[in-house]
Design a protein around this motif. Structure first.
Motif, mmCIF file in Angstrom:
data_model
loop_
_atom_site.group_PDB
_atom_site.id
_atom_site.type_symbol
_atom_site.label_atom_id
_atom_site.label_comp_id
_atom_site.label_asym_id
_atom_site.label_seq_id
_atom_site.Cartn_x
_atom_site.Cartn_y
_atom_site.Cartn_z
ATOM 1 N N ASP A 180 11.659 69.281 13.251
ATOM 2 C CA ASP A 180 12.731 68.884 11.232
ATOM 3 C C ASP A 180 11.931 68.657 10.214
ATOM 4 O O ASP A 180 12.633 68.599 9.389
ATOM 5 C CB ASP A 180 14.091 69.047 11.926
ATOM 6 C CG ASP A 180 13.881 67.161 11.845
ATOM 7 O OD1 ASP A 180 12.801 66.559 11.655
ATOM 8 O OD2 ASP A 180 14.752 66.902 11.999
ATOM 9 N N GLY A 181 10.573 68.256 10.190
ATOM 10 C CA GLY A 181 9.990 67.826 9.375
ATOM 11 C C GLY A 181 9.441 66.330 8.613
ATOM 12 O O GLY A 181 9.056 65.845 8.382
ATOM 13 N N LYS A 182 10.923 65.538 10.436
ATOM 14 C CA LYS A 182 11.182 64.180 9.657
ATOM 15 C C LYS A 182 9.887 63.645 10.267
ATOM 16 O O LYS A 182 8.999 63.669 11.379
ATOM 17 C CB LYS A 182 12.290 63.694 10.147
ATOM 18 C CG LYS A 182 13.503 63.905 9.310
ATOM 19 C CD LYS A 182 13.613 62.224 8.988
ATOM 20 C CE LYS A 182 15.700 62.887 8.526
ATOM 21 N NZ LYS A 182 16.540 63.164 10.087
ATOM 22 N N LYS A 183 9.661 62.723 9.110
ATOM 23 C CA LYS A 183 8.125 61.438 10.151
ATOM 24 C C LYS A 183 8.618 60.544 10.551
ATOM 25 O O LYS A 183 9.425 59.866 9.632
ATOM 26 C CB LYS A 183 7.249 61.125 8.661
ATOM 27 C CG LYS A 183 6.805 62.830 8.086
ATOM 28 C CD LYS A 183 5.303 61.807 8.141
ATOM 29 C CE LYS A 183 4.150 62.773 7.438
ATOM 30 N NZ LYS A 183 4.599 64.241 7.185
ATOM 31 N N TYR A 184 8.268 59.708 11.987
ATOM 32 C CA TYR A 184 8.439 58.783 12.670
ATOM 33 C C TYR A 184 7.246 58.077 12.555
ATOM 34 O O TYR A 184 6.394 58.459 13.156
ATOM 35 C CB TYR A 184 9.408 58.624 13.956
ATOM 36 C CG TYR A 184 11.138 59.398 13.513
ATOM 37 C CD1 TYR A 184 11.693 58.770 13.432
ATOM 38 C CD2 TYR A 184 10.867 61.141 13.433
ATOM 39 C CE1 TYR A 184 12.731 59.671 13.457
ATOM 40 C CE2 TYR A 184 11.979 61.704 13.633
ATOM 41 C CZ TYR A 184 13.279 60.878 13.291
ATOM 42 O OH TYR A 184 14.211 61.134 12.829
ATOM 43 N N THR A 185 7.600 56.387 13.118
ATOM 44 C CA THR A 185 5.954 55.363 13.642
ATOM 45 C C THR A 185 6.636 55.395 14.752
ATOM 46 O O THR A 185 7.499 55.849 15.223
ATOM 47 C CB THR A 185 6.994 54.562 13.100
ATOM 48 O OG1 THR A 185 6.923 54.741 11.697
ATOM 49 C CG2 THR A 185 5.579 52.998 13.675
ATOM 50 N N MET A 186 5.314 56.058 16.129
ATOM 51 C CA MET A 186 5.934 55.891 16.841
ATOM 52 C C MET A 186 5.409 55.084 17.778
ATOM 53 O O MET A 186 3.592 54.008 18.059
ATOM 54 C CB MET A 186 4.031 57.419 17.674
ATOM 55 C CG MET A 186 4.670 58.231 17.169
ATOM 56 S SD MET A 186 3.528 59.316 18.383
ATOM 57 C CE MET A 186 2.062 58.998 16.861
ATOM 58 N N SER A 187 6.489 54.542 17.667
ATOM 59 C CA SER A 187 6.874 52.914 19.001
ATOM 60 C C SER A 187 8.522 53.348 19.652
ATOM 61 O O SER A 187 9.432 53.297 19.533
ATOM 62 C CB SER A 187 7.149 52.080 17.657
ATOM 63 O OG SER A 187 7.279 50.583 18.502
ATOM 64 N N LEU A 188 7.749 52.901 20.771
ATOM 65 C CA LEU A 188 8.978 52.516 21.615
ATOM 66 C C LEU A 188 9.992 51.256 21.094
ATOM 67 O O LEU A 188 11.024 51.407 21.210
ATOM 68 C CB LEU A 188 8.372 52.209 23.398
ATOM 69 C CG LEU A 188 9.293 51.979 24.433
ATOM 70 C CD1 LEU A 188 10.358 52.716 24.439
ATOM 71 C CD2 LEU A 188 8.797 51.091 25.404
ATOM 72 N N GLN A 189 9.530 49.919 21.212
ATOM 73 C CA GLN A 189 10.849 49.101 20.743
ATOM 74 C C GLN A 189 10.946 49.306 18.519
ATOM 75 O O GLN A 189 11.544 48.353 19.143
ATOM 76 C CB GLN A 189 9.851 48.192 20.536
ATOM 77 C CG GLN A 189 9.668 47.263 22.274
ATOM 78 C CD GLN A 189 8.161 45.822 22.186
ATOM 79 O OE1 GLN A 189 7.475 46.184 22.643
ATOM 80 N NE2 GLN A 189 8.412 44.931 21.448
ATOM 81 N N ASN A 190 10.039 49.936 17.728
ATOM 82 C CA ASN A 190 10.773 49.872 16.999
ATOM 83 C C ASN A 190 10.822 50.800 16.695
ATOM 84 O O ASN A 190 11.510 50.957 15.597
ATOM 85 C CB ASN A 190 8.701 49.498 15.942
ATOM 86 C CG ASN A 190 8.200 48.396 16.565
ATOM 87 O OD1 ASN A 190 9.270 47.439 16.840
ATOM 88 N ND2 ASN A 190 7.014 48.293 16.102
ATOM 89 N N THR A 191 10.774 52.033 17.002
ATOM 90 C CA THR A 191 11.321 53.150 16.564
ATOM 91 C C THR A 191 12.609 53.581 18.010
ATOM 92 O O THR A 191 13.922 53.789 17.336
ATOM 93 C CB THR A 191 10.426 54.402 16.456
ATOM 94 O OG1 THR A 191 8.959 54.197 15.523
ATOM 95 C CG2 THR A 191 11.146 55.520 16.311
ATOM 96 N N CYS A 192 12.819 53.680 18.864
ATOM 97 C CA CYS A 192 13.825 53.702 19.872
ATOM 98 C C CYS A 192 14.458 53.400 20.319
ATOM 99 O O CYS A 192 15.646 53.346 19.741
ATOM 100 C CB CYS A 192 12.717 54.765 21.140
ATOM 101 S SG CYS A 192 11.649 55.748 20.969
ATOM 102 N N MET A 193 13.999 51.760 20.430
ATOM 103 C CA MET A 193 15.128 50.760 20.362
ATOM 104 C C MET A 193 15.526 50.448 18.843
ATOM 105 O O MET A 193 16.518 49.557 19.059
ATOM 106 C CB MET A 193 14.726 50.149 21.258
ATOM 107 C CG MET A 193 13.523 50.313 22.385
ATOM 108 S SD MET A 193 14.485 51.401 23.540
ATOM 109 C CE MET A 193 15.965 50.459 24.288
#
Ligand code: HEM
Lengths: 134, 330
Positions: free
Chosen positions: A86-99
């Protein structure tokens, strides 16, 4: 029947083995997992913004593939920004994004994983978010 | 012929799922009724076949096994290959079932220049068979995570060992690779070796294709076409607890896997796969060679009417005495 005793013992072992799961569960319906998405981080978002990185149906089946890709992209290709469909940007990180959003690992990830006997080995190294014991 | 027939039979099963689930939405039929029916056929069929086998009289114990039988004290007795006691029989049977010992003795016959007939050992079938059956068993045991709640620790340990190399996510199971490789090997062996191709029938190809397709669909489902495993466990636990539910959103690939498995279970009792039970009833494996020590009466012996000497004497005693023939009883 000849050698009836031995053959019947064999058949009883066979029936016992195939009946085992039925006996083990005792005929009771089992609770199905109910992953909770009511962490403070998610509740902070506006009602219509409370979405995962990708659509829910996709996340359900493919989240481990996504994580695997993220890991490869970050660790091997030095690429840290993920652009969602959907065009949104995320920093790829397990601990800092998902969690960060899913800070309730026990009530979210583990809920499904215990039910299906999945034990991701990620937490051998990655730090589990701090949670209040409930 | 048999090859094409089997191939199209398995293809037809897959097409049936597309028609039944995708087009006609018969989720309950394919998710609950057919699996139950197949499972019942499996159990009742196996019991029926085994009881039927059990009613056949066992012949004289077969002494021509691969080891020296128990005889004089200075002749070395092979306790496992030619057992004298029940314990020896159990050991021989366990080694046969777990390690396929008689297949290990497989030989290959060749006509060399000369012409000379020569026999060599071939272990490939033994190795392929062992790989196939063991990985099948491990995969089956791992599947019990879908049928048990809470999942017992040994199954989790097995999963961890199977995914030991931690390749990718979801973790690659080594057994999946070995299993598909072994099925492919067993199939190629049938089509490539002319003698084996000649004796192969649809009844040989069909189980191979079916099991190959089950493995293929399982691997596709786990690694490529993901479906909702949580939903699938709800379905399987529903089956186990006799309160069937069919959650929404389970992919067609699962129904394909399930129908193929159901077909395998239903086909099992009427096929060569019955060797699973039959191996325990093999007379050359399950009888101790104690012919010389224990009297074996053939069960089918006709009851012969005998007239013993004592009875004869009773009949004719007076006449015998009269002519001076000695008698035993006065
Ligand atoms: C003859 C028995 C069966 C064989 C040989 C077989 C084979 C396989 C294989 C090779 C896989 C690949 C992944 C893995 O190894 O775990 C698999 C996956 C799977 N099978 Fe089976 N299967 C059998 C029976 C069943 C039954 C009875 C069910 C459920 C009703 C089932 C449901 C599944 C599911 C849900 C997966 C995907 C698991 C995942 O995504 O992790 N299978 N199967």
């Amino acid at each position: 029947m000849y050698n009836a005793g031995k053959i019947i013992i064999g058949l009883l072992i066979f029936v016992g083995l195939v009946a085992f799961p039925f006996v083990y569960s005792g005929g009771k319906a089992t609770a199905k997992p109910d992953p909770k998405v009511d962490t403070p981080e998610i509740l902070k978002l506006a009602e219509n913004e409370r979405k995962c990185v990708e659509p829910k149906a996709y996340m359900k089946g493919e989240h481990m593939v996504l994580l695997n890709d993220w890991r490869d992209w970050v660790v091997r290709d030095d690429n840290t920004i993920y652009t969602a469909t959907d065009g949104k940007k995320y920093t790829m990180s397990l601990q800092n994004t998902c969690m960060k959003c899913h800070s309730n690992k026990k009530k979210f990830c583990d809920e499904c994983h215990n039910y299906t006997a999945v034990k991701p080995y990620c937490w051998d190294c990655h730090i589990v978010p701090k949670e209040k014991e409930t | 012929m048999g090859l094409l027939f089997s191939f199209f039979a398995v293809t037809a099963l897959i097409v049936i799922v597309f028609i039944g689930v995708q087009a006609a939405h018969l989720h309950y039929l394919f998710g609950v009724i057919i699996p139950y029916a197949a499972f019942l056929t499996f159990i009742i069929g196996i019991i029926y076949r085994v009881v039927k086998w059990g009613r056949i009289p066992v012949p004289f114990r077969i002494p021509t096994t691969a080891g020296q039988e128990k005889s004089l004290p200075w002749i070395k007795h092979n306790k496992i290959d030619n057992p004298f006691t029940s314990l020896g029989v159990i050991v021989r049977m366990a080694l046969e079932v777990l390690l396929f010992r008689s297949l290990f003795r497989n030989t290959k016959t060749e006509l060399r220049d000369g012409p000379k007939l020569s026999y060599g050992s071939t272990k490939w079938l033994w190795l392929g068979g062992l790989a196939f059956h063991w990985t099948f068993l491990i995969i089956l045991i791992r599947h019990f995570r879908l049928f048990l709640e809470p999942v017992p620790i040994p199954i989790e340990i097995l999963e961890a060992l199977d995914g030991f190399f931690q390749v990718g996510a979801p973790v690659l199971y080594i057994t999946d690779l070995i299993f598909l490789g072994a099925v492919t090997f067993l199939f190629l062996r049938r089509v490539i070796i002319p003698q084996i191709r000649y004796i192969s029938l649809a009844a040989d190809y069909f189980p191979l294709f079916l099991i190959g397709a089950i493995g293929g669909s399982g691997v596709l489902m786990r690694y490529f076409l993901k479906t909702d495993v949580v939903g699938i466990k709800q379905l399987t636990m529903g089956l186990i607890t006799f309160s069937p539910v069919v959650p929404q959103g389970i992919g067609i690939i699962f129904y394909i896997h399930l129908l193929l498995v159901s077909a395998l279970f239903a086909y099992f009792p009427m096929s060569k796969l019955m060797h699973m039970a039959g191996v325990f009833l093999s007379p050359t494996r399950n009888l101790a060679n104690n012919n010389r020590a224990v009297r074996h009466v053939n069960p089918w012996n006709y009851p012969v009417k005998v007239h013993t000497y004592e009875e004869y004497e009773d009949d004719f005693r007076d006449k015998m005495k009269a002519v001076g023939i000695p008698v035993e009883k006065e």
